[in-house]
Scaffold this motif. Structure first.
Motif, short mmCIF file in Angstrom:
data_model
loop_
_atom_site.label_atom_id
_atom_site.label_comp_id
_atom_site.label_asym_id
_atom_site.label_seq_id
_atom_site.Cartn_x
_atom_site.Cartn_y
_atom_site.Cartn_z
N VAL A 110 -3.87 1.60 10.52
CA VAL A 110 -3.56 2.96 10.95
C VAL A 110 -2.60 3.55 9.92
CG1 VAL A 110 -2.56 4.40 12.75
CG2 VAL A 110 -3.81 2.31 13.37
N PRO A 111 -3.03 4.55 9.14
CA PRO A 111 -2.16 5.10 8.10
C PRO A 111 -0.82 5.57 8.66
CG PRO A 111 -4.40 5.92 7.84
CD PRO A 111 -4.36 5.21 9.16
N ALA A 112 0.26 5.06 8.08
CA ALA A 112 1.59 5.41 8.55
C ALA A 112 2.12 6.67 7.89
CB ALA A 112 2.56 4.25 8.29
N GLU A 113 1.49 7.09 6.81
CA GLU A 113 1.89 8.32 6.13
C GLU A 113 0.74 8.82 5.28
OE1 GLU A 113 4.59 7.44 2.51
OE2 GLU A 113 5.13 5.92 4.01
N ARG A 114 0.86 10.08 4.91
CA ARG A 114 -0.20 10.72 4.14
C ARG A 114 -0.40 10.00 2.80
NH1 ARG A 114 -2.39 15.81 4.51
NH2 ARG A 114 -3.29 16.69 2.61
N GLY A 115 -1.64 9.80 2.43
CA GLY A 115 -1.96 9.18 1.15
C GLY A 115 -2.00 7.67 1.17
N ALA A 116 -1.72 7.07 2.32
CA ALA A 116 -1.72 5.61 2.37
C ALA A 116 -3.12 5.03 2.22
CB ALA A 116 -1.11 5.14 3.70
N TRP A 117 -4.12 5.76 2.70
CA TRP A 117 -5.50 5.26 2.70
C TRP A 117 -6.41 6.33 2.12
CZ3 TRP A 117 -7.98 2.79 7.71
CH2 TRP A 117 -9.05 1.99 7.33
N PRO A 118 -6.80 6.23 0.85
CA PRO A 118 -7.61 7.26 0.19
C PRO A 118 -8.92 7.51 0.93
CG PRO A 118 -6.73 5.73 -1.42
CD PRO A 118 -6.44 5.14 -0.08
N TRP A 119 -9.41 8.75 0.81
CA TRP A 119 -10.61 9.16 1.54
C TRP A 119 -11.81 8.29 1.23
CZ3 TRP A 119 -15.07 10.28 -0.96
CH2 TRP A 119 -14.99 10.56 -2.34
N LEU A 183 -6.18 -5.36 16.78
CA LEU A 183 -4.85 -4.82 17.01
C LEU A 183 -4.52 -3.81 15.92
CD1 LEU A 183 -4.68 -8.21 17.48
CD2 LEU A 183 -2.43 -7.54 18.32
N ASP A 184 -3.83 -2.74 16.30
CA ASP A 184 -3.41 -1.75 15.31
C ASP A 184 -2.31 -2.31 14.42
OD1 ASP A 184 -5.18 0.03 16.37
OD2 ASP A 184 -3.67 1.26 17.40
N ILE A 185 -2.36 -1.93 13.14
CA ILE A 185 -1.33 -2.32 12.19
C ILE A 185 -1.03 -1.13 11.27
CG2 ILE A 185 -3.10 -3.36 10.71
CD1 ILE A 185 -0.97 -5.26 9.65
N ASP A 186 0.25 -0.81 11.12
CA ASP A 186 0.62 0.29 10.23
C ASP A 186 0.17 0.00 8.81
OD1 ASP A 186 1.78 1.72 12.25
OD2 ASP A 186 3.85 1.16 11.76
N TYR A 187 -0.40 1.01 8.18
CA TYR A 187 -0.89 0.89 6.81
C TYR A 187 -0.12 1.87 5.95
CZ TYR A 187 -4.38 0.22 3.09
OH TYR A 187 -5.02 -0.08 1.91
N ARG A 188 0.64 1.32 5.01
CA ARG A 188 1.53 2.12 4.19
C ARG A 188 1.08 2.10 2.73
NH1 ARG A 188 5.20 -1.48 7.13
NH2 ARG A 188 5.12 -2.75 5.26
N PRO A 189 1.61 3.03 1.92
CA PRO A 189 1.34 2.93 0.48
C PRO A 189 1.84 1.60 -0.05
CG PRO A 189 2.27 5.07 1.02
CD PRO A 189 2.40 4.22 2.26
N ARG A 190 1.18 1.07 -1.04
CA ARG A 190 1.58 -0.19 -1.65
C ARG A 190 2.98 -0.09 -2.24
NH1 ARG A 190 -2.38 -3.66 -3.61
NH2 ARG A 190 -1.24 -3.80 -5.57
N THR A 191 3.59 -1.24 -2.46
CA THR A 191 4.90 -1.28 -3.10
C THR A 191 4.85 -0.55 -4.44
OG1 THR A 191 5.47 -3.35 -2.02
CG2 THR A 191 6.67 -2.81 -4.04
N ALA A 192 5.89 0.20 -4.75
CA ALA A 192 5.94 1.00 -5.98
C ALA A 192 5.64 0.13 -7.19
CB ALA A 192 7.32 1.63 -6.14
#
Length: 217
Positions: A110-119, A183-192
């Motif tokens: 589940v994307p936690a912020e915009r841009g975490a999971w590209p279209w 189960l839902d899991i937050d999906y965030r942008p990868r580490t910088a």
């Protein structure tokens, strides 16, 4: 309580590994499977307490399977080493399997912020997940976070050694009559400083979809 190993396939994830390994629940051993890193990932993993094994054959499935063979735990989890997913969810997944509620626990990103999971990655994933639901599997994601009993996974005899591994695992689990719990899991942008080998580009996504299409055929 069953013993638990967390298998992390790894290719150039030195920047992310400290945070990922620190977040793994207490009592779970981390097995980092280095897949040919050139950034010192194996040394970083060892410094932070992980068992490090090496797999020369490039490919997600090759790395995951090598970790599975290196494990001696009752239950194993698979988690990416890029920092995009919270390792804390593994405790809940282990509980689902260890209690007998399900044979396989899977994470739904589940994307936690915009841009975490590209279209392009979301679109390919949605198509494949829809095909699996038609087969009766209650999943909405062909994601990399999984938990099951180690011997049962080995008995499934998953053959793909590329990006088709997660899909083949689900297909074989369905054929074997496994109970699957998502189960839902937050999906965030990868580490910088890191970029996904799959979802980070249209080319990477295309390669993954190609591997998975081969599995479906």
């Amino acid at each position: 309580m069953s013993s638990v190993d967390v298998i992390l396939p790894c290719l150039d994830e030195a920047a992310a590994l400290p945070g990922v390994l620190a977040a793994i629940p207490a009592g779970h051993r981390a097995i980092v499977v280095d897949n040919g890193s050139g950034d010192g990932s194996p040394a970083v993993a060892a410094e932070h307490g992980a068992l490090v094994v090496h797999e020369a054959r490039r490919g997600y499935g090759a790395a995951v399977h090598t970790g599975l063979e290196a494990s001696d735990a009752d239950v194993v989890c698979f988690l990416d080493a890029d920092g995009s997913m919270d390792a804390g969810v593994l405790a809940r997944m282990v509980d689902v399997v260890d209690s007998g509620e399900a044979d396989l626990a899977v994470g739904r990103r589940v994307p936690a912020e915009r841009g975490a999971w590209p279209w392009h990655a979301r679109a390919g994933n949605a198509v494949l997940a829809g095909l699996l639901r038609r087969r009766g599997l209650p999943v909405h994601d062909i994601g990399p976070v999984r938990c099951a009993r180690r011997q049962a996974l080995l008995d499934l005899d998953v053959r793909d050694r590329a990006f088709g591994y997660p899909l083949e695992l689900l297909l074989r689990a369905e054929r074997a009559g496994w109970r699957v719990h998502e189960l839902d899991i937050d999906y965030r942008p990868r580490t910088a400083g890191t970029k996904s080998k799959v979802s980070g580009s249209v080319r990477g996504t295309t390669r993954a979809v190609r591997d998975m299409a081969r599995v479906l055929r």
